[in-house]
Design an enzyme around this catalytic site. Structure first.
Site, PDB file in Angstrom:
ATOM      1  N   LEU D 100      43.381  32.889  50.177  1.00  0.00           N
ATOM      2  CA  LEU D 100      42.368  33.946  50.222  1.00  0.00           C
ATOM      3  C   LEU D 100      43.012  35.323  50.251  1.00  0.00           C
ATOM      4  CD1 LEU D 100      40.531  31.869  52.863  1.00  0.00           C
ATOM      5  CD2 LEU D 100      39.687  32.257  50.533  1.00  0.00           C
ATOM      6  N   PRO D 101      42.277  36.352  49.836  1.00  0.00           N
ATOM      7  CA  PRO D 101      42.918  37.661  49.662  1.00  0.00           C
ATOM      8  C   PRO D 101      43.222  38.434  50.944  1.00  0.00           C
ATOM      9  CG  PRO D 101      40.656  37.690  48.809  1.00  0.00           C
ATOM     10  CD  PRO D 101      40.934  36.292  49.223  1.00  0.00           C
ATOM     11  N   LYS D 206      57.215  35.849  55.774  1.00  0.00           N
ATOM     12  CA  LYS D 206      56.847  36.478  54.503  1.00  0.00           C
ATOM     13  C   LYS D 206      56.783  38.001  54.624  1.00  0.00           C
ATOM     14  CE  LYS D 206      53.958  37.083  50.682  1.00  0.00           C
ATOM     15  NZ  LYS D 206      52.813  36.765  49.888  1.00  0.00           N
TER      16      LYS D 206
END
Lengths: 333, 333, 333, 333
Positions: D100-101, D206
């Site tokens: 999902l964004p 990340k």
């Protein structure tokens, strides 16, 4: 009035009801304390304590709560009712002021298991004076509205001294029609109550001011330091800046260089005033707001980092003008 | 007087001599122009041109030089003597004002092959109003002193408008005893002449002010932008800042947001005012001074970079308050 | 050859002459030391000392000078000739290497009252291994050329250890035809001699590398710190970065976090290595070059400020990877 | 096994149950697709689409959902079951991957009115490959655990190309015993699956990598620009950096200067690659994490601001190495 009720819905009715009471209370202001309706106060810390006392002084019966029971004891002695939870406060008062250290605390007090919203009465006026993320203020406002009550954010500027003296500045966000009702209470604790716009704009105004304050304080500190190293007398430099375009509150009212001014933290080893750790917190809120709105804040962001580094280097409890000291050579520390 | 001559040495004698003349000139101020001794003026650009004209208006015979002959033509028409080199100016005038765009130009005009120092008379007073590296001012002062003359740095604040109106501010560095002699000339061109300390401190004061100005301008621009995105009305936000600790000249006198104030560059598409490229130049001088004195200037340094990026992105000729525009979304450009 | 003389002018002739001698010297390399023509060496500090010794080891008769006579004593014992001034060195050697701490020192040694240029012989090869402002290298080159001699800048990378081991890297700027002659000497002191372009590009290459190094070191330090606070094991994080796009020399070869690697300063309380004060100096040069060329260097500039603050906070003599420590909480210092 | 059930509680039992199924599925991997248990996939955008296709290719029956129905159509044609809500996916699959964004989308998909948690089965494995705030990952994990299911964060590195080719890198956070079960699915979509630690550390790894990447990319861009202006050939400068301590992935693998390398976005007008707006998003997450953990990230913070400014100046869709172009003079744009 009936029309207002129809147009405004249930909350409108309560708003009117509350105003009548408020008007009545104001009329009888010179009479006995008992004639005012009670005001809830949640969060009796460094700031909340003197603020709540000012409400008591103005004749409001206070319904108090703090997560640390000992913080309430003093208020019991002053005749306030002490309760067991924010929900209990909401049961007994339809005007409540909250003064909490951070966004998660505010969420807990409003929407937690024993939070205000568990027992809030329709039409209640909830004023949050905490300094928190404006996005959280908006979330809380939504949740409060669902219960038929009204939420306003009203963070303060001015420290513990101003809280004691009752001359804080309140920056208020929320529905404009409710502003007068909020102002009635806030003027007991502050000399300046400014309406800023919809919910969240009180917080926005506060963090904007403090971000610009931090930037100009660091700017003043590094400029004064550079000038001194280039051979300028600090008092003379301050004078020149203050009559020129470099002038700012940090240079003309709160100069960070020891010896330039009397009665400011820099004249007292950076004690008192507005702590570096608090400034770092407000800059963090500004940063989060900027990130969420995708707004570039290159200097605000750098100011945040500098105050973070200062916290990591032992300046957490010093006044934020100690950035002058932070930037100077070690020998002079 | 004799004692002064003995104590002060040859330069002292000339200083006295010059003062006598200056006093005499002042006394006869209402008489014909010819009764004042001539003043050299080197550098007749945007700033130098109106400054020199103000000297002429005050009755000083001007000996003019500019590297571009056409810049002198106008002065010839005004009755000034135009010369072929800085050396020629020095031959004909013992008070000289220089107004040059950068450190290398100043070096050339003073110490170059046809520079002032080739023919400077003992006791001459050389006043440099250029904005340059204070370290270069000190170098020039040393070279001038070796020739038995006096050097003062006197950079200005205020732009072309102030130069025309004769109300510049001069920040003056140099030997204090010479300040009155310098002030006599500078008051013809400025309304404010401030003594800052030894040679170089005039420059120091100016670049310090402009560094703090740049920091608070960028800070104001990003704060206003953030506030607007958080839902605040820009005029209201400016009002709140200006009555709070975020107040600064950039917020209360020169607000960068269109629509907040009248009569400032932001009300006129950022035209006029103080160009971004000039601000970048002054921040470069501040940066060099900070680097040379090993002074940390975290925000001044960042301000410099931001104005550099603006120059690279087409803002070079806009007023420096256009940083507000630079930080906003492209759509609004 | 005659043609070369005509084309190249007097300096060309000397260049040829020097090459013949150099070639001759190379041919007899296995013979006695005396068969090589002498090489001047000015600046026998931490770096210059081991560099000059490596020249001696390679059989070059060294003509030594240092502003502190005691620095020369050791070389006298090694059979070097010690002189009284840079000018004296220039009188006795037509190849000279200088290794000086800063731009003003370099100016003094070359153009000062007893500087090299007072007695430099036509056709001499002057190699400056100092790390200085490339603009100053260009100035010196011009002055040297006027005397009919050749100047090259050849700053080094690698610290005292590499200087001792003779495996420095030299980045060389200057006329390309002279590069071989310079290389002959420099390979005695370094394992890597890179031709970078015209005069000043040796400096440029060095300060560019060190600026990027500083940026990636601070970046690595703050990233590792953030990762640790977010719950990552530092060794694992380093491993992930090093196999991903965040990889850099500072993360994979010189990691600033204690416990991640052996044999680096972070494993030894940040002792040894490349001092913070030296990094601050190089970043100052990068800043000055960027300012002079109007190049925006937003992170290089910030890196400069951070190393300046570190110097002001007691990290001056620690390895520059100590920025990790600087950014952590005080409690962990 | 009974013991495991006792020790691990109900979730333990399901974990075992799922493993048995997974093992069985693995054993029959060469058989018909129907023999594998279905896998839910929520979020079929630019990245999710090719990822889900790779699951299909590996024989997994996919239960698909996207907020935009048209995004699902393609999957219907591929034989996937398309559902009406995340809750429906959770009803039909006990292994679900979400892509999902942003944080709010992830919250909605998990805890919204029709979210996964409404119908999640005990023991389900929920893997979130979105890049979001690690603090939100932790919140989601808590909510998931309360339902007796397992949550892992597994953001990816590598763009759309890597997603298509099935060689993404997954950085996985969560309970270590579940890692193998997650890896079974993730290896269908990526070539590199790294276990990072407890929940949230996948995100942490990340955003740490991308923060350091942004810093070194901007650093490389400004360094190359400075070097070029100082007269260095860009290819030569890149070569020197890459053999020195300034070396980083941005200089040696993805150089931002046109003409230095083939096959990178800078060779193709900064098209393709990793968009500036995506980098700005990841830096925003890094900033929020740093603010929440009170970690100073001076350069990460500045990098964030620079990418924000670039988005505001028309670079949003260009590769993030376009910062080189952003920093250069307008004429070269």
């Amino acid at each position: 009035m009936a029309a207002a009720v129809v147009l405004g819905g249930p909350a409108g009715w309560w708003r009117w009801h509350r105003r009548v009471r408020a008007a009545r209370a104001a009329m009888v202001c010179s009479r006995a304390m008992a004639s005012k309706t009670p005001v809830g106060f949640i969060g009796l810390g460094n700031m909340g304590n003197p603020m709540a006392k000012n409400l008591v002084k103005h004749g409001y019966p206070v319904i108090a709560y703090d997560v640390f029971p000992e913080a309430c004891k003093e208020f019991q002695d002053l005749g306030a009712q002490v309760t067991d939870s924010p929900a209990d406060v909401a049961e007994r008062a339809d005007r409540i002021i909250t003064m909490l250290p951070s966004s998660p605390n505010a969420k807990e007090v409003y929407t937690g298991a024993n939070g205000i919203l568990k027992k809030v009465k329709k039409g209640s006026l909830l004023i949050d004076s905490s300094t928190i993320d404006p996005a959280v203020s908006k979330e809380l406002a939504k949740a409060v509205e669902k219960m038929g009550a009204v939420f306003m954010d009203a963070p303060v500027s001015g420290g513990v001294g101003a809280a004691r003296a009752g001359n804080l500045t309140f920056m208020v966000g929320g529905v404009e029609q409710e502003f007068d009702a909020a102002k009635e209470l806030l003027t007991c604790m502050g000399s300046n109550v400014v309406y800023c716009g919809e919910v969240g704009t009180g917080q926005a105004a506060k963090i904007c001011n403090n971000m610009l304050l931090a930037i100009s304080m660091i700017g003043t500190a590094e400029t004064m330091n550079l000038g001194i190293r280039l051979g300028l007398d600090p008092k003379l430099l301050a004078k020149i800046l203050n009559m020129s375009s470099g002038r700012c509150w940090s240079s003309d009212t709160y100069n960070p260089v020891p010896g330039v001014m009397e009665g400011v933290p820099s004249a007292n080893n950076y004690q008192g005033g507005f702590g570096t750790t608090l400034m770092a917190k407000d800059l963090g809120l500004a940063q989060i707001s900027a990130t969420n709105t995708k707004t570039p804040v290159p200097l605000g962001s750098q100011a945040h980092q500098i105050y973070r580094m200062m916290c990591a280097k032992g300046y957490a409890l010093k006044d934020f003008s100690a950035v002058f000291q932070f930037l100077r050579e070690e020998e002079t520390l």
